[in-house]
Design a protein around this motif. Structure first.
Motif, short mmCIF file in Angstrom:
data_model
loop_
_atom_site.label_atom_id
_atom_site.label_comp_id
_atom_site.label_asym_id
_atom_site.label_seq_id
_atom_site.Cartn_x
_atom_site.Cartn_y
_atom_site.Cartn_z
N ILE A 148 0.50 -1.19 0.16
CA ILE A 148 0.10 -0.09 0.05
C ILE A 148 1.16 1.39 0.28
O ILE A 148 0.79 2.08 -0.67
CB ILE A 148 -1.34 -0.32 0.71
N MET A 149 2.08 1.14 0.44
CA MET A 149 3.02 2.10 0.88
C MET A 149 3.63 2.63 -0.74
O MET A 149 3.76 3.53 -0.93
CB MET A 149 4.06 2.02 2.28
N PHE A 150 4.07 1.35 -1.10
CA PHE A 150 4.85 1.73 -2.25
C PHE A 150 4.02 1.48 -3.80
O PHE A 150 4.93 1.94 -4.88
CB PHE A 150 5.74 0.71 -2.43
N TYR A 151 2.99 0.86 -3.76
CA TYR A 151 2.07 1.44 -4.87
C TYR A 151 1.99 2.03 -5.36
O TYR A 151 2.06 2.37 -7.04
CB TYR A 151 1.11 0.65 -4.67
N LYS A 152 1.70 3.37 -4.92
CA LYS A 152 1.98 5.03 -5.28
C LYS A 152 3.08 5.76 -5.38
O LYS A 152 3.18 7.20 -5.47
CB LYS A 152 0.79 5.41 -5.25
N LEU A 153 4.42 4.88 -5.06
CA LEU A 153 5.13 5.94 -4.79
C LEU A 153 5.68 7.29 -5.48
O LEU A 153 5.68 8.00 -5.08
CB LEU A 153 6.34 4.58 -3.49
N GLY A 154 6.30 6.48 -7.42
CA GLY A 154 6.37 7.36 -7.82
C GLY A 154 5.83 8.99 -8.32
O GLY A 154 6.68 9.56 -8.05
N ASP A 155 4.67 7.72 -8.47
CA ASP A 155 3.29 9.27 -9.08
C ASP A 155 2.86 10.66 -7.75
O ASP A 155 3.76 11.33 -7.77
CB ASP A 155 2.53 9.18 -9.21
N SER A 156 3.87 10.05 -6.61
CA SER A 156 3.88 11.14 -5.25
C SER A 156 4.94 11.37 -5.34
O SER A 156 4.31 12.56 -5.13
CB SER A 156 3.43 10.48 -4.46
N MET A 157 5.72 11.01 -5.69
CA MET A 157 7.32 11.92 -5.32
C MET A 157 7.43 12.54 -7.31
O MET A 157 7.12 13.70 -6.47
CB MET A 157 8.57 11.27 -5.87
N PHE B 190 -4.33 11.10 -15.63
CA PHE B 190 -4.55 9.59 -16.31
C PHE B 190 -4.25 8.53 -15.62
O PHE B 190 -4.89 7.72 -15.26
CB PHE B 190 -4.46 9.49 -17.90
N GLY B 191 -3.20 8.29 -14.80
CA GLY B 191 -2.17 7.64 -14.78
C GLY B 191 -2.25 7.14 -12.87
O GLY B 191 -2.96 6.44 -12.45
N VAL B 192 -2.63 8.27 -12.99
CA VAL B 192 -3.17 8.83 -11.12
C VAL B 192 -4.56 8.11 -10.74
O VAL B 192 -4.46 7.86 -10.12
CB VAL B 192 -2.54 10.38 -9.89
N GLY B 193 -5.84 8.43 -11.62
CA GLY B 193 -6.89 8.23 -11.68
C GLY B 193 -6.92 7.09 -11.94
O GLY B 193 -7.76 6.45 -10.15
N LEU B 194 -6.29 5.59 -12.34
CA LEU B 194 -6.39 4.38 -12.68
C LEU B 194 -5.83 3.76 -11.50
O LEU B 194 -6.09 3.45 -10.80
CB LEU B 194 -5.47 3.59 -13.78
N GLY B 195 -4.67 4.43 -11.17
CA GLY B 195 -3.77 3.62 -9.73
C GLY B 195 -4.84 3.51 -8.38
O GLY B 195 -4.97 2.83 -7.71
N SER C 134 -3.29 6.08 5.71
CA SER C 134 -2.45 6.52 6.20
C SER C 134 -0.61 6.11 5.82
O SER C 134 -0.20 6.40 5.96
CB SER C 134 -2.50 6.02 8.37
N ILE C 135 -0.72 4.06 6.07
CA ILE C 135 -0.16 4.02 5.05
C ILE C 135 0.30 4.43 3.59
O ILE C 135 1.52 4.67 2.79
CB ILE C 135 0.07 2.26 5.08
N ALA C 136 -0.84 4.26 2.88
CA ALA C 136 -0.44 5.00 1.52
C ALA C 136 0.05 6.10 1.60
O ALA C 136 0.26 6.98 0.57
CB ALA C 136 -2.30 4.97 0.90
N ALA C 137 -0.41 7.55 2.46
CA ALA C 137 -0.21 8.98 2.37
C ALA C 137 1.52 9.03 2.73
O ALA C 137 2.06 9.89 2.65
CB ALA C 137 -0.84 9.97 2.91
N VAL C 138 2.15 7.76 3.76
CA VAL C 138 3.76 8.11 4.25
C VAL C 138 4.21 8.62 2.65
O VAL C 138 4.82 9.49 2.50
CB VAL C 138 4.34 6.55 4.14
N PRO C 139 4.29 8.12 0.89
CA PRO C 139 4.92 8.95 0.41
C PRO C 139 5.04 10.34 -0.13
O PRO C 139 5.80 10.92 -0.55
CB PRO C 139 4.66 7.64 -0.75
#
Length: 414
Positions: A234-243, A330-335, A361-366
């Motif tokens: 949950i933490m790493f799945y959206k790490l790239g686009d969060s950065m 578009f990628g952010v919405g899908l993910g 909370s875990i998803a918001a870490v990045p």
């Protein structure tokens, strides 16, 4: 979900509530991650400081700590869920309005305190809205309801990221701040009009049971190794686009775009991209299921980061700005659709408030801690190399799908 159920889901009051509460949840977050950085950058605050301000967003990553309190105690007025919604929304309106009285050039410390308070009450509002939504929706409407919620959440970004940015190009920043605060009335009016979902006596009878049982149940159900792996995923799945999106507004400004161009071209493209991603993702998940959606949507999410690499190399170009920002979101919405469905599936209905708070909370870490260092990375290597780093950082989450969501394992969106 069959076609008849889907049509019914599109035309009932529950979906309208999901839309309004999603808008109310998203608005304070996008104020903090889109509007505030632009406001500070316009006052010549350096990127390192703006990046570090992301640290005051820590309530989004630690809200599971006080979520049991909101489960355990009932507000005397309006009920357990509506009462906490009302309190958090009144506080948010007051704090968001208060920002209009401060000057970033001379009062940055006061602004940091207010931003931190907004983050706290915004995260608290998310806790109770997530719990309310889970109690409101029957199981066969979870997919549709969460899809509407996610879409409204994204659309709320149009206010601080577009409307307020355009206003800032013609009026003082204080006017833009107050305009954002006014839109929080959508959530407040909704809270006053909806029915309470929590019945008297349903709340945990002791604070200890509200704190301990949700975590014990999750680890017993999954097994501790799989449970830990789920939390890491949950933490790493959206790490790239969060950065990649952490400092996108200063990035656009540094590419030479004005606040009006950002608020019109970039924001419209991002809104269209996120809307398309969320809607198409929600529809596709009915056939694909959660596991395959995580794979397919994750690949789009990964590749979309390369649009910002292109923009960093091309520089000031309206068409490239629109394409890059639209494709990224578009990628952010899908993910986001896939991850929200995965988190909902991983909760136990009896402990939704605390377990969902833990997952989100875990998803918001990045977005909070990792993104805090993005300003230093950009100043060290430049924008192009930074976005390539974001691309690489998105790979671990995809690799974890081999264990979390094997391609051939059946899983339904609901």
């Amino acid at each position: 979900m069959n076609n008849k159920t889907l049509r019914q889901a599109l035309l009932n009051k529950r979906m309208l509530i999901c839309i309004c509460t999603g808008f109310s949840s998203g608005l304070p977050l996008y104020l903090l991650i889109q509007f505030v950085p632009a406001w500070l950058r316009s006052a010549d605050i350096d990127l390192s400081t703006i990046g570090l301000i992301n640290l005051v967003l820590f309530p989004y990553t630690w809200k599971f700590i006080w979520s049991p309190v909101m489960d355990r105690f009932v507000v005397p007025v309006l009920g357990r869920r509506r009462g906490w919604m009302f309190i958090t929304q009144i506080a948010l309106i007051a704090l968001m309005s208060l920002l209009s009285f401060y000057d970033p050039a001379t009062e940055i410390s006061h602004i940091i305190v207010i931003v931190g308070a907004i983050a706290f009450f915004s995260a608290s509002q998310d806790i109770v809205i997530d719990a309310y939504r889970r109690e409101l929706l029957p199981d066969d409407e979870l997919g549709a309801g969460n899809g509407f919620y996610a879409q409204a959440y994204r659309i709320s970004s149009f206010v601080p990221g577009s409307l307020a940015m355009i206003l800032a190009g013609f009026y003082p920043w204080s006017v833009a701040h107050l305009s954002i605060a006014v839109f929080m009335l959508v959530g407040l009016v909704t809270t006053l009009m909806i029915n309470e979902t929590s019945k008297a006596g349903e709340e945990p009878q002791t604070l200890r049971s509200a704190v301990v049982e949700p975590f014990v149940e999750f680890f017993q159900r999954q097994g501790w190794q799989q449970a830990v792996l789920i939390l890491l995923f949950i933490m790493f799945y959206k790490l790239g686009d969060s950065m990649a999106t952490a400092l996108e507004t200063p990035f656009f400004l540094d590419m030479g775009f004005s606040t009006v161009e950002i608020g019109s071209i970039a924001k419209i493209a991002k809104t269209i991209g996120a809307t398309a991603g969320t809607i198409l993702g929600g529809v596709a998940m009915i056939k694909l299921g959660i596991n395959r959606s995580l794979w397919i949507f994750g690949i789009f999410q990964l590749i979309s980061i390369l649009g910002y690499v292109m923009l960093s190399m091309v520089g000031y170009n309206h068409l490239v700005l629109a394409i890059a920002s639209g494709f990224e979101y578009f990628g952010v919405g899908l993910g986001s659709v896939a991850l929200i469905a995965f988190m909902a599936k991983s909760t136990n209905r009896h402990f939704t408030a605390t377990q969902f708070a833990l997952f989100s909370s875990i998803a918001a870490v990045p977005r909070t801690f990792v993104s805090a260092g993005t300003g230093y990375i950009i100043e060290s290597v430049g924008y192009t190399q930074f976005f390539i780093i974001c691309f690489v950082c998105a790979l671990p989450g995809m690799l974890m799908l081999l264990k979390i969501a094997p391609w051939n394992t059946k899983s339904s969106a609901a």
